[in-house]
Write a protein that holds these residues in place. Structure first.
Motif, mmCIF file in Angstrom:
data_model
loop_
_atom_site.group_PDB
_atom_site.id
_atom_site.type_symbol
_atom_site.label_atom_id
_atom_site.label_comp_id
_atom_site.label_asym_id
_atom_site.label_seq_id
_atom_site.Cartn_x
_atom_site.Cartn_y
_atom_site.Cartn_z
ATOM 1 N N ILE A 208 -166.751 0.490 32.511
ATOM 2 C CA ILE A 208 -165.545 1.923 33.278
ATOM 3 C C ILE A 208 -164.248 1.355 32.364
ATOM 4 O O ILE A 208 -164.412 0.885 31.978
ATOM 5 N N ASN A 209 -163.878 2.714 32.492
ATOM 6 C CA ASN A 209 -162.028 2.483 32.426
ATOM 7 C C ASN A 209 -161.398 2.921 33.588
ATOM 8 O O ASN A 209 -161.379 3.647 34.139
ATOM 9 N N PRO A 210 -161.170 1.633 33.970
ATOM 10 C CA PRO A 210 -160.370 1.795 35.365
ATOM 11 C C PRO A 210 -158.622 2.040 34.900
ATOM 12 O O PRO A 210 -158.496 1.968 33.871
ATOM 13 N N GLY A 211 -158.109 2.385 36.794
ATOM 14 C CA GLY A 211 -156.457 2.596 35.921
ATOM 15 C C GLY A 211 -156.244 4.226 35.423
ATOM 16 O O GLY A 211 -157.696 5.577 35.223
ATOM 17 N N THR A 212 -156.126 3.776 34.151
ATOM 18 C CA THR A 212 -155.488 4.915 33.009
ATOM 19 C C THR A 212 -154.998 4.919 31.616
ATOM 20 O O THR A 212 -155.056 2.973 32.084
ATOM 21 N N CYS A 213 -155.713 5.760 30.989
ATOM 22 C CA CYS A 213 -155.204 5.345 29.665
ATOM 23 C C CYS A 213 -153.664 6.317 29.272
ATOM 24 O O CYS A 213 -154.316 8.032 29.075
ATOM 25 N N ALA A 214 -152.770 5.970 28.759
ATOM 26 C CA ALA A 214 -151.524 6.059 28.074
ATOM 27 C C ALA A 214 -151.469 6.398 26.762
ATOM 28 O O ALA A 214 -152.182 5.585 25.991
ATOM 29 N N SER A 215 -151.143 8.068 26.377
ATOM 30 C CA SER A 215 -151.645 7.977 25.198
ATOM 31 C C SER A 215 -150.156 7.474 24.281
ATOM 32 O O SER A 215 -149.353 7.075 24.425
ATOM 33 N N THR A 216 -151.219 6.936 22.829
ATOM 34 C CA THR A 216 -149.767 6.385 21.660
ATOM 35 C C THR A 216 -149.708 7.564 20.509
ATOM 36 O O THR A 216 -150.621 8.546 21.007
ATOM 37 N N ASP A 217 -148.380 6.932 20.044
ATOM 38 C CA ASP A 217 -148.060 7.995 18.387
ATOM 39 C C ASP A 217 -149.742 7.631 17.645
ATOM 40 O O ASP A 217 -148.693 8.172 16.536
ATOM 41 N N ALA A 218 -150.945 6.765 17.782
ATOM 42 C CA ALA A 218 -151.352 6.773 17.072
ATOM 43 C C ALA A 218 -152.112 7.440 16.258
ATOM 44 O O ALA A 218 -153.097 7.959 17.251
ATOM 45 N N PRO A 219 -152.267 8.274 15.170
ATOM 46 C CA PRO A 219 -153.256 9.644 14.886
ATOM 47 C C PRO A 219 -155.014 8.892 14.747
ATOM 48 O O PRO A 219 -154.741 7.880 14.791
ATOM 49 N N ALA A 220 -154.856 10.269 15.194
ATOM 50 C CA ALA A 220 -156.454 10.093 15.477
ATOM 51 C C ALA A 220 -157.877 11.130 15.203
ATOM 52 O O ALA A 220 -157.292 11.995 16.398
ATOM 53 N N HIS A 221 -158.736 11.404 14.091
ATOM 54 C CA HIS A 221 -159.893 12.489 15.132
ATOM 55 C C HIS A 221 -158.564 13.756 14.373
ATOM 56 O O HIS A 221 -159.058 14.898 15.221
ATOM 57 N N GLY A 222 -157.609 13.455 13.939
ATOM 58 C CA GLY A 222 -156.727 14.763 13.497
ATOM 59 C C GLY A 222 -155.361 14.976 13.856
ATOM 60 O O GLY A 222 -154.855 16.018 14.622
ATOM 61 N N CYS A 223 -155.527 14.197 15.696
ATOM 62 C CA CYS A 223 -154.960 14.552 16.158
ATOM 63 C C CYS A 223 -153.678 13.281 16.735
ATOM 64 O O CYS A 223 -153.832 12.656 15.918
ATOM 65 N N ALA A 224 -152.198 14.036 16.723
ATOM 66 C CA ALA A 224 -151.686 13.123 16.688
ATOM 67 C C ALA A 224 -150.739 12.134 17.890
ATOM 68 O O ALA A 224 -150.204 10.676 17.447
ATOM 69 N N GLN A 225 -151.482 12.459 18.735
ATOM 70 C CA GLN A 225 -151.382 11.115 19.510
ATOM 71 C C GLN A 225 -153.079 10.213 19.547
ATOM 72 O O GLN A 225 -153.874 11.429 19.872
ATOM 73 N N SER A 226 -153.207 9.701 20.523
ATOM 74 C CA SER A 226 -154.789 9.030 20.930
ATOM 75 C C SER A 226 -154.346 7.999 21.341
ATOM 76 O O SER A 226 -153.344 7.211 22.907
#
Length: 735
Positions: A699-717
């Protein structure tokens, strides 16, 4: 004894005795005759008949027995018609009775006009068997449409099944026959006895508009009084329109009542409507479903048809109780906040001798030509949708279930078989339409008229079509040429995705498009995603049995599939038993395998489905735009090499988006970077690999904060761990 020809014409007497008289009301009962009043009665169960004044009880006359049960006599000192009773004697038994031929017509002129026109919107209130008060006397009024019959009688235990006793009155040119039988009420068993136009005796027929039926395999109709039920679901009815819109969460639990749960201690019997109200209803509610859908409950003779070959469209099957009991079940659904949908079958009907086939000796409800009136797939008959009276019968039946039983939706079975004249037919086995095409124009018009009628009467209800072709506009409005359904089952999605899931994960990369193709047309209709009873019968096995791999992988595959389904645009439908991963193929003659819930993997699956339902209902992004392309965005639908699918669901602008990631291989993907459409913090809301569901707890406990690393055509990931054979839901947290 008086001479017969002085009291009755000899030919009329012979016809009455033989049961061949087409207008017995002109002969039997009280009639002026040669300046006097003569009373005639056909009472073969009696040795003697006397006439009493109904008001005073005074004996007025003894009738002469003219032979073969026919009695007649002059009423002395009476010149005007009066109310009377009969006193009958058979041996030492003496009883009193009203005479059915003392009563005038019951149906009014407006009923007759609408029946003749084929536009009676409340047909069931005119036809069928209705306990009522007529001319101050309690009894039951019977009416049936049989325009080509030379004679129609109602028969039952009350008249020794003697068709001469209660021959019905023909109502003008409508083809409707009626009679009021005094003293008869709820629970009486009956059928119709008909002579065709050549006076041949036909098989006894159940009432096409009967409200009750004997318990199969018996086939007679039963008088049921629909009056006076004290409904307590007014609050639900006021709110249901808002609950059944396309922007609402709709998750349907499909149930075959006969096999949902049985009582092994009592000869393995099924539960009654009232027992189901106490067991099925709270179960579906606690599982988070919004609706229960029942396989057809209109009376059906063959249990193995699961109700899809109905004979009594107006009769809730007696297998589980009476119409009153069924109303109590509906009311319990509403009290629990659940809508109730029933499967409705206007596409065909069985050939059973007591049913609609050649009802009055002619192809009345069906086409005479088997190229139009016979269904080769099911060995059944097809309604003549081009006949006005048949349309009236079917459309009124749809309204009947909403108005008399407060159901919330109709799911129409086998719509594709209705839309095309060549359905399951080879060349030369079907008749083209008037334009030379294959479309069944009359059936199309019928479905449109049906939807207009039921939505016009109450726009808070819903209809859904099981339609397996690409016929356009199934859920589009009729004024634009659509069929007018509220929803359509997405059969293509079901077939494609199940084929994909049956593949070994190592081969799934070659079939990636089976999971993504549905998005090319996902918003062309208001879709329901169905995993129905049809997918767990006829050698297909259970859903769990169709999953590849060892035991752990099979359960993981099914959990991932359910996650994919609940994250995918479209309302949800799941057949009973699938929610806890029934291992064996569904058997309609036995209970679901509830004992499997003693085993952790099955209990975990059940918890997952309940949690998916609750997440779906509580999360606007997962349901508000089910039918709009604005509610869906691929993140990566093309990662065939990894067999990973990722997308975002979106609701109203003020709602949080939800990211869905599905891994269809047993390979975990730690450190997986995935693009997100919005910057911020994303929180895992549900993971089908969680230990509580039987997974590996990746699982992914807690939260995941986005960063400015582009991925899948999105500016954030964000960077996540994608568990093996699992679906994961992330929701963007509020700022």
């Amino acid at each position: 004894m008086s001479k017969p020809d002085r009291l009755i014409d000899s030919e009329a007497a012979a016809a009455i005795v033989a049961g061949r008289h087409g207008d017995p009301f002109s002969v039997l009962g009280l009639h002026p005759h040669d300046g006097k009043l003569v009373l005639r009665a056909m009472r073969p169960e009696a040795e003697a008949v006397e006439v009493l004044d109904a008001r005073t009880g005074r004996r007025l006359a003894a009738l002469d027995h003219l032979g073969d049960g026919l009695f007649a006599g002059i009423i002395p000192r009476r010149k005007n018609l009066f109310k009377y009773r009969l006193r009958l004697t058979q041996g030492e038994i003496v009883w009193e009775d009203h005479d059915a031929y003392a009563f005038g017509p019951y149906l009014g002129d407006m009923d007759e006009y609408l029946l003749g026109e084929g536009t009676h919107g409340e047909l069931w209130k005119a036809l069928g068997a209705h306990p009522c008060t007529h001319d101050g006397i309690e009894g039951t009024h019977f009416a049936v449409w049989a325009p080509n019959a030379a004679r129609v009688s109602v028969v039952g235990d009350f008249n020794g099944w003697d068709g001469r006793r209660h021959v019905m009155r023909r109502r003008g040119a409508t083809g409707v026959h009626e009679i009021f039988v005094p003293g008869l009420g709820d629970g009486a068993v009956y059928k119709y006895e008909l002579l065709d136009s050549a006076f041949n005796l036909l098989p006894l027929k159940a009432d096409p508009v009967g409200f009750g039926a004997e318990l199969p395999p018996a086939t007679a109709s039963v008088v049921r009084d629909l009056r006076g039920y004290d409904w307590a679901d007014g609050g639900w009815l006021q709110e249901r329109g808002a609950k059944q819109k396309i922007d609402q969460p709709i998750s349907i639990y499909e149930v075959h009542l006969e096999s949902w749960r049985r009582v092994p201690e009592e000869d393995n019997r099924s539960l009654s409507y009232r027992e189901l109200a106490e067991t099925l209803v709270p179960y579906a509610r606690d599982m988070g479903f919004t609706h229960i859908e029942l396989t057809p409950i209109s009376e059906y003779p063959f249990g193995g048809s699961w109700g899809y070959q109905p004979v009594g469209l107006f009769a809730p099957t007696s297998r589980f109780g009476t119409p009153t009991d069924f109303r109590a079940f509906v009311e319990a659904c509403h009290a629990a906040g659940l809508g109730l949908i029933i499967d409705w079958v206007p596409g065909h009907f069985p050939t059973d001798m007591h049913g609609l086939g050649r009802f009055d000796g002619t192809a009345l409800y069906e086409h005479a030509d088997p190229k139009e009136g016979y269904h080769p797939d099911w060995n059944t008959l097809v309604y003549n949708y081009g006949r006005t009276e048949v349309l009236n019968f079917l459309i009124a039946n749809a309204r009947y279930w909403f108005e008399e039983f407060h159901i919330d939706g109709l799911r129409v079975d086998a719509v594709a078989s209705m839309l095309y004249r060549d359905y399951s037919r080879k060349e030369g086995e079907w008749v083209p339409n008037e334009h030379g095409g294959r479309e069944n124009l009359e059936a199309i018009a019928f479905l449109q008229r049906m939807n207009v009628a039921v939505y016009g009467a109450d726009d808070s209800i819903m209809t859904a079509a099981e339609e397996s072709t690409a016929f356009p506009g199934v859920s589009a409005p009729t004024d634009g040429g659509g069929l007018g359904f509220g929803f359509k089952w997405n059969m293509g999605w079901m077939n494609d995705t199940l084929r994909y899931m049956s593949e070994d994960p190592i081969n799934r990369k070659y079939h990636h498009d089976k999971m993504t193709f549905g998005l090319h047309y996902a918003f062309s209709e208001n879709f329901i995603l169905p995993l129905s009873h049809d997918e767990v019968v006829h050698g297909k096995g259970s859903l769990l049995g169709r999953m590849p791999g060892d035991d752990w992988q099979r359960f993981a595959n099914l959990r991932a599939y359910f996650g994919f389904m609940w994250g995918h645009p479209g309302k949800k439908l799941l057949f009973m038993g699938c929610e806890f991963a029934q291992a064996q193929e569904w058997n309609n003659e036995s209970s679901l395998d509830w004992h499997l819930l003693d085993h952790a993997p099955h209990a975990g699956m059940q918890r997952l489905v309940g949690d998916l339902n609750r997440l779906y209902a509580a999360t606007p992004a997962l349901h508000q735009r089910d039918s709009s392309p604005d509610g869906f965005q691929w993140i990566d639908g093309g990662d065939a090499a990894s067999s990973i699918f990722s997308w975002v669901r979106m609701g109203a602008p003020d709602s949080a988006p939800v990211l869905v990631v599905v891994n269809m291989t047993p390979v975990p993907r730690p450190g997986y970077r995935i693009g997100v459409p919005q910057a911020g913090v994303w929180r895992e809301r549900l993971n089908t690999d969680a230990a509580t569901y039987g997974g590996s707890d990746t699982i992914n406990p807690g939260t995941c904060a986005s960063t400015d690393a582009p991925a899948h055509g999105c500016a954030q990931s964000i960077e996540i761990t994608v568990p093996p054979l699992a679906a994961v839901f992330f929701e963007r947290a509020a700022d």
